[in-house]
Structure formats: structure tokens, C-alpha cells
Motif scaffolding. Sequence first.
Motif, PDB file in Angstrom:
ATOM      1  N   ILE A   1       6.561  10.588   5.505  1.00  9.70           N
ATOM      2  CA  ILE A   1       6.416   9.366   6.296  1.00  9.70           C
ATOM      3  C   ILE A   1       6.537   9.756   7.761  1.00  9.70           C
ATOM      4  CG2 ILE A   1       7.377   7.097   6.822  1.00  9.70           C
ATOM      5  CD1 ILE A   1       8.445   7.128   3.904  1.00  9.70           C
TER       6      ILE A   1
ATOM      7  N   ILE B   1       0.584   7.300  -2.581  1.00 11.63           N
ATOM      8  CA  ILE B   1       0.079   6.119  -1.894  1.00 11.63           C
ATOM      9  C   ILE B   1      -1.009   5.470  -2.749  1.00 11.63           C
ATOM     10  CG2 ILE B   1       0.623   6.896   0.446  1.00 11.63           C
ATOM     11  CD1 ILE B   1      -2.243   7.850   0.742  1.00 11.63           C
TER      12      ILE B   1
ATOM     13  N   TRP C   1      -4.091  10.094   4.157  1.00 11.77           N
ATOM     14  CA  TRP C   1      -3.005   9.301   4.725  1.00 11.77           C
ATOM     15  C   TRP C   1      -3.251   7.810   4.495  1.00 11.77           C
ATOM     16  CZ3 TRP C   1       1.336  11.428   6.744  1.00 11.77           C
ATOM     17  CH2 TRP C   1       1.277  12.769   7.147  1.00 11.77           C
ATOM     18  N   LEU C   2      -2.179   7.074   4.453  1.00 11.57           N
ATOM     19  CA  LEU C   2      -2.223   5.620   4.549  1.00 11.57           C
ATOM     20  C   LEU C   2      -1.760   5.234   5.944  1.00 11.57           C
ATOM     21  CD1 LEU C   2      -2.069   2.571   3.696  1.00 11.57           C
ATOM     22  CD2 LEU C   2       0.273   3.064   2.938  1.00 11.57           C
TER      23      LEU C   2
ATOM     24  N   THR D   1      -0.379   2.295   7.920  1.00 17.15           N
ATOM     25  CA  THR D   1       0.246   1.026   7.534  1.00 17.15           C
ATOM     26  C   THR D   1      -0.071  -0.118   8.485  1.00 17.15           C
ATOM     27  OG1 THR D   1       2.291   1.424   8.777  1.00 17.15           O
ATOM     28  CG2 THR D   1       2.163   2.325   6.535  1.00 17.15           C
TER      29      THR D   1
ATOM     30  N   THR E   1       9.622   2.701   1.562  1.00 11.09           N
ATOM     31  CA  THR E   1       9.568   3.952   2.322  1.00 11.09           C
ATOM     32  C   THR E   1      10.810   4.279   3.142  1.00 11.09           C
ATOM     33  OG1 THR E   1       8.487   2.785   4.153  1.00 11.09           O
ATOM     34  CG2 THR E   1       7.058   3.834   2.528  1.00 11.09           C
TER      35      THR E   1
ATOM     36  N   GLU F   1       0.802  -1.220   0.000  1.00  9.96           N
ATOM     37  CA  GLU F   1       0.000   0.000   0.000  1.00  9.96           C
ATOM     38  C   GLU F   1       0.839   1.275   0.000  1.00  9.96           C
ATOM     39  OE1 GLU F   1      -2.403  -3.121   2.304  1.00  9.96           O
ATOM     40  OE2 GLU F   1      -0.315  -2.562   2.013  1.00  9.96           O
ATOM     41  N   SER F   2       2.076   1.192   0.519  1.00  9.83           N
ATOM     42  CA  SER F   2       2.865   2.411   0.721  1.00  9.83           C
ATOM     43  C   SER F   2       4.017   2.567  -0.252  1.00  9.83           C
ATOM     44  CB  SER F   2       3.444   2.435   2.142  1.00  9.83           C
ATOM     45  OG  SER F   2       4.441   1.425   2.292  1.00  9.83           O
TER      46      SER F   2
ATOM     47  N   ARG G   1       1.812   7.310   5.797  1.00 10.86           N
ATOM     48  CA  ARG G   1       2.425   7.988   4.653  1.00 10.86           C
ATOM     49  C   ARG G   1       1.358   8.744   3.887  1.00 10.86           C
ATOM     50  NH1 ARG G   1       6.513   5.705  -0.132  1.00 10.86           N
ATOM     51  NH2 ARG G   1       6.600   7.681  -1.259  1.00 10.86           N
TER      52      ARG G   1
END
Length: 526
Positions: free
Chosen positions: A351, A377, A400-401, A403, A329, A325-326, A373
Motif C-alpha cells: 500500500i 486487489i 495497481w489499484l 483508490t 488496508t 476495490e482494495s 495498492r
Amino acid sequence: MEFNLADLFEGVADVLPERVALVVGDDRLTFAELDAHANRLAHHLADTGVKPGQHVGIQLYNGVEYIATVIAALKIRAVPINVNYRYVESELLYLYQDSDMVALVYDVEFDDRVAATAPKAPALQQFIAVGGPSTVPGAIGYQDALTGRPATRGFPERSGDDTYIIYTGGTTGMPKGVMWGMKDLFFAFANPAMPTPSEPEDVIAFATASGPMVMMPVAPLMHGAAQMGTFIAWWMGATIVYVRKFDAAGVWRTIEREKVNSLTITGDAMAMPMADELARARDSYDLSSLFAYVSTGAILTGTVRERIQALLPNVMIMDRFGSTESGSTAEAVPGSSPEKGLRFAPDVENIVVLDDDLRLVEPGSGVMGQVARSGFIARGYYNDPDKTARTFPVVDGRRWLLTGDIATVEPDGTISVYGRGSQAINTGGEKVFPEEIEAVLKGHPGVYDAVVTGIPDERFGSRVAAVVQLYEDGTPTEELDRHCRTHLSGYKVPRTYAFVAEMRRSPAGKADYRWAKEIAEESARA
């Protein structure tokens, strides 16, 4: 040209037509040859009804056919769907239906499973069989699909917003399709050592200026890390090398034969058998070409990393942190490991760690939250708007994601990661992260592999349980208990042990926590 993987691949193929793009076994294709191969398949898919935005499943081992199908789908703006080749019929049916795939390219080794499952997925109408005749009604052979199709392009214009989907997970539940826009995907998985391109043509210029290099993702292409590793290599003008199936000796032989410079694996599950083989027959392999050994998707434990480094003293060992998904990073800080504490230096500014109220965790505050993150994304999960909303919240107008990795921010800005929140064990109010205990167990000389999970406990709610694969029978539970107690607080020490002859992991080396929990509960009952 757009920041679209098909556009960029064609751009590299145009400027480096005679450079070898791909090696797998005896197959060796230049960029021009691979481009022509993928063009033929793309024309077949389009001519037989696959439309832009529709999904093409790939149920194959590593090989020319796998990556050619990915490229062919992207060329016609269709979406490649990775299928875990270990899936049984019920799991396949879920994936066939959830992904809405309309075509499937599959290995005839899986013919029985495809034949039994496909009729229950009515949207799936096209079948291309690799490796021989198939019993699936309507299936055609892979070579037949290519025959008579033009090797030239002539495809519709593409976009940086075209969709790419990677199915991931399945260790705690059914897999989920992570949806990306092409431009976001490109930048999220970019090699941090490369200059950031301002326009797509910069990628082609960089590949053109780069000297020949050979890179090898060892994980199966059904894993997103291997797919992204392939494209990253090509943006550097490199040759990519695969092995059809993971075999430690076969990997080392391939590195020697193809003079591989950079190797990417997925954690201890691949590193340990590779270390065993190298320790057994170090003088049998010429590995002088290798300078980088990178783990991505799963972090190396300290003991395994140290062993690899001792066997390959002149090779740079690196851990990369990220997710489907990210993107990629961060890189592990030197000296960090699951048993000593994982610390990462972020590659980019967006991040951070967000607390329970989705506010930034201040460096040095000691507050724990989730690694998050923003920027480049994923769009979300295919066919799952609820999970998308939970995982990709909007805070003060910024998307935002989350995680799921529990962490805090150190005073120097590095991020200390404790483990996955979804795997954390709450035992008597104390939170325990399996990754730390797994690393300590694997530090015992008698332990080959370990997976830690929580199982029900009448007194504490949950108790820590370890599923262990030993190098050989004979290491008593009491010895493992003493070993753990020298490195862990008492509440983290496993209360239940289950010993197995072989650990079950995904083809990419990820732990199967569902299976481990079942094994541990069965051992506790016994």
C-alpha cells in the motif's frame, strides 16, 4: 479445499456444526442448520437453470434469507449480486441490466418495483419472493423453493478463481460492479489480527481453536462491508448477529440480548444516532460484553468518536480504511480525524502513494498523489473495461489499484489522506476536500449532520456549499460561518448553506453527493 468462501464456510460448518452461526431477531441457526438451509436453496437454483458464472440478485433487508442466498449462489459457483433496496425503478433497471442477473431473490415489500422493472430486463427469468405472495409473474415463495430440496451438498468442485461481485457507489453516478477472484477477496479482506494462512485448512484450524465470540455488522448486507464482516467473523468461529433494519435503540438492545463482543458500523451516520440513544438511556442497556466498536467504509469525525468513547469508556474505538476495490488496508493512527488530519498505518507493504506519473511518493517529500495498492486487489469493473483500465493501471509490469484517495507519505511511513479526488472542490485554483469541512461543521453543537459539495460560481469556477441538518431549528448561518472560520482557511468556508430536515444517505451511511449538489444549487438560486 480452496480459498473459496463456500469451501471455507462448509469447512467451518463441518468442524463447528452445533455452534450458532447466525442470529437475526428470533431466528437462530447453527452452522449445520445454515449449511443445510443454503444447500436446499442452492439445489433449487441449480435445478431451475442457474449455471456457474451466472448472476443471482439479492434485493432484501438483513435476514437469514440474505446470507443464505449468498452462500447458496457460491455453492453452485454462481455470483451473488447485491441490490440497493432503496433504488427506484430507473436505478433498478440499470442494475438488473448491467449485472446480467438471471435470478432475483427479493422482499415482497419491493414487489411493485420489481414487477414494474423486471419485464424490461429480459435475462432476468427467475423470481423468489420472501415474506408473502407476489404479483411478479412466475415468482415462487422462498419456502416453496426450499421444499423438497436435499439438505446435503453434492455440488461441483470450486476454485479460488471463482468470481465474487460487489456493486458499490451510486453517490456520484450509477453503481459499478467490483469483480473479485475468491482467493484475492479472502486475503484482501482478511482480519489483520489473524495469522496469515498458508493453505485453506489453516482457516478451519483457526476457527476450531477460537473460543465462542459474537460479532455484529450493523450495516445492511447489501453493503460489502457487512458481507465481508460476516465471513471474517466465521473464519474466527464467531456467531454473527444482524438487525433487519438499522435502528439505534434496536442495535443496543440486540447487543445486550446477544452479548455482542465486537460491533462494526459505517461512520457518523450510524454512530450519531447510536450516541444520541445511549446518551438518552445509558442505564437502560447492559453493554458489558462489548469491547470493540469499529467504523469501516466511512471515517468517524473526531467529535463523534470522542462522544462515543465518553459513553463507552471501556470499549476500544477503531477506524478502518479501505474500499470495495482494495479490501481492508489500514488502521487510523491514534488521534487522527478528518478535522485534524487523517493518518493511517498500512496493514501490508504493498500500500503506497503514487504521484501523477504513477511513481512512488517518497516519505517526507510532501508530494501529493493517490493511495494505491497492488497484490490482492479486485479484477476490475463488470461491463466497464474503460474504467477498469483507468483504475487498475499496470506500471513496470506491476498491476495497481488507484483508490482515488488523495494523500501523501509522512516521514515515519504513515499515510496522510486528504479526501476523495472525485469529490474535491476546485475553487479559484485552491483544492478543497469536503471531508475536512464536514467534520468541522459536525463539531458545532447545533449541527447533527453535514454534507459538503461544490456548486458553480461565476468568479471562482466552483464554490463550497454545505447541506446541513440541525439538531433543532435556530442556529443562524452567521454562527456556523464564525465556527468554520476558527478552524478553516477562508477559502474552505462554505459560501452557501442549505438546511434540510433529514440528510439523505445510503443505507450504509454513505453521503449522497448528487442529491446534496442539487439541494445546494437550489438553495443558491433561491
